[in-house]
Design an enzyme around this catalytic site. Sequence first.
Site, PDB file in Angstrom:
ATOM      1  N   ASP A   1      53.162  25.374  18.019  1.00 52.74           N
ATOM      2  CA  ASP A   1      51.702  25.267  17.992  1.00 52.74           C
ATOM      3  C   ASP A   1      51.201  23.941  18.564  1.00 52.74           C
ATOM      4  O   ASP A   1      50.528  23.172  17.890  1.00 52.74           O
ATOM      5  CB  ASP A   1      51.182  25.426  16.558  1.00 52.74           C
ATOM      6  CG  ASP A   1      51.878  26.536  15.809  1.00 52.74           C
ATOM      7  OD1 ASP A   1      52.121  27.591  16.422  1.00 52.74           O
ATOM      8  OD2 ASP A   1      52.192  26.357  14.622  1.00 52.74           O
TER       9      ASP A   1
ATOM     10  N   GLU B   1      47.181  36.641  16.506  1.00 50.05           N
ATOM     11  CA  GLU B   1      46.862  35.356  15.881  1.00 50.05           C
ATOM     12  C   GLU B   1      46.626  34.320  16.970  1.00 50.05           C
ATOM     13  O   GLU B   1      46.524  34.646  18.154  1.00 50.05           O
ATOM     14  CB  GLU B   1      47.991  34.926  14.940  1.00 50.05           C
ATOM     15  CG  GLU B   1      49.364  34.895  15.561  1.00 50.05           C
ATOM     16  CD  GLU B   1      50.469  34.766  14.524  1.00 50.05           C
ATOM     17  OE1 GLU B   1      50.171  34.768  13.311  1.00 50.05           O
ATOM     18  OE2 GLU B   1      51.638  34.662  14.921  1.00 50.05           O
TER      19      GLU B   1
END
Length: 477
Positions: A67, A261
């Site tokens: 991320d 997501e």
Amino acid sequence: MHSSIRRVRAATAGALAAALLATSLVAAATVGTATAQPGAAEPGRPAASSLPTGGLSVTGETAPVHDPALVVDDDGTWRVYTTGLVNRENGGTVQMWSSHDEGVTWAYDGTVWDEIPAWIDERFAGPDGQGTLPDNLWAPEVYEHDGTYYLYYSASRFGTNTSVTALATNTTLDPDDPEYEWVDRGPVISSPHDIAGGKSFNAIDAGIVEGADGTPYMAIGSYWYGIFLVELEWPSGKLADGALENATHLVDRMMPGNPVEAPYVYAHDGWYYLFVSFDACCQGLDSTYRVAVGRSRDVAGPYLDADGRDMADGGGTVILRSHGAVVGPGGQSVSDGVLAFHYYDGANAEIPGFPTLGLQRLDWRDGWPVVDQSAEAPVVAGGPRDVTVRGNRPAGFEVRVEGAPAPVVTWETSDDDGASWSAAPAAATRATDGAASWTIKHAGRQPDGLLVRAVVANAHGEVRSEPARLDVVHRGR
């Protein structure tokens, strides 16, 4: 005016083990950034906008990374904030990395805090103190507004939507600045709670964006009913009144499990582009993550894909998927045309599937972002050659290379006839023109017979050139 923010990872043995565990335990998330408003010029810095389109090879400490939130600071430093290590290694908090050469070479800078904030443990422990605590903090997002940096991060009980996204603030990103301190501001949004008229969501994966009138919003969500947009307010950086009830439903896969997501909204040429990750993260080389996109004239959507399908009704154009040694790319963000993501490294023989930083500078065709998924392992096409110099004159070495994306070239030397090698004090170079060179300015200070070789690497492999020899002829010989 907002400062220009972009999203563009070698660890101890214990950290390596923790990162491997992360590939099966850490839920994926994403980051966001300050963006230009549609119709306005995009924020621009030569550090990003001058880069070639396509894959951008990296070197140094580029793993373990999940991320990646990339920020190009005002001084040109590229800073990446990432999900913390599991089992609370290094405290389990948000990790930091930096590059001082336009994102080529990366170094690990530690963590935002030494430990997870106590209120998070109290929250997850519950009134009986028996609740499962989060292993680490997820999904950092850095956004600057009016001189304050807002760091959003998530904590969750894995496999559930018992989650919270929280906020910390700072006035600088430079850890050496005496004013540097991340001050925790507590929770922003949590689940399980109903959103948008009774739907369920997961309060992780925050990405921040502003509408045309300057109103801040958070894109949020993972699985359940998918991705939502909720209104924030400045200067608190927290939810506006009625944000949950009035949330906009942006993305729904319309399939069992709803595997979507990592929302990120990016403004470009009069459009808002919504990037998301489809399918399964965090399963090493079995990961099926891929990046999809839709666009809208309005920050609140609807976001349609290239075929005109609404992303809230199963749409989404996939632009990045597994290719070559890049497995399961996702957890993406975009800034100044640079797509940052993590992937699982199929070329890492020592630790197959190690989560690694990936970068792409987007091309734009017919109003849509395009990535280059060429996958060619690096090759040494020629050089370097032996060099003989007199006295203290410079000695130059050049290597010609091939591969896609363009490889990064670093250099090694040996003063014991190749028995051992060490990194040379030479800057890493992206060989975008098919060649890289290194000059030893004062060759006479080097031992006669020094061996020099090039290390050529991209996401799909690494090779070393044959060594070249440096012969130094001193006066009187």
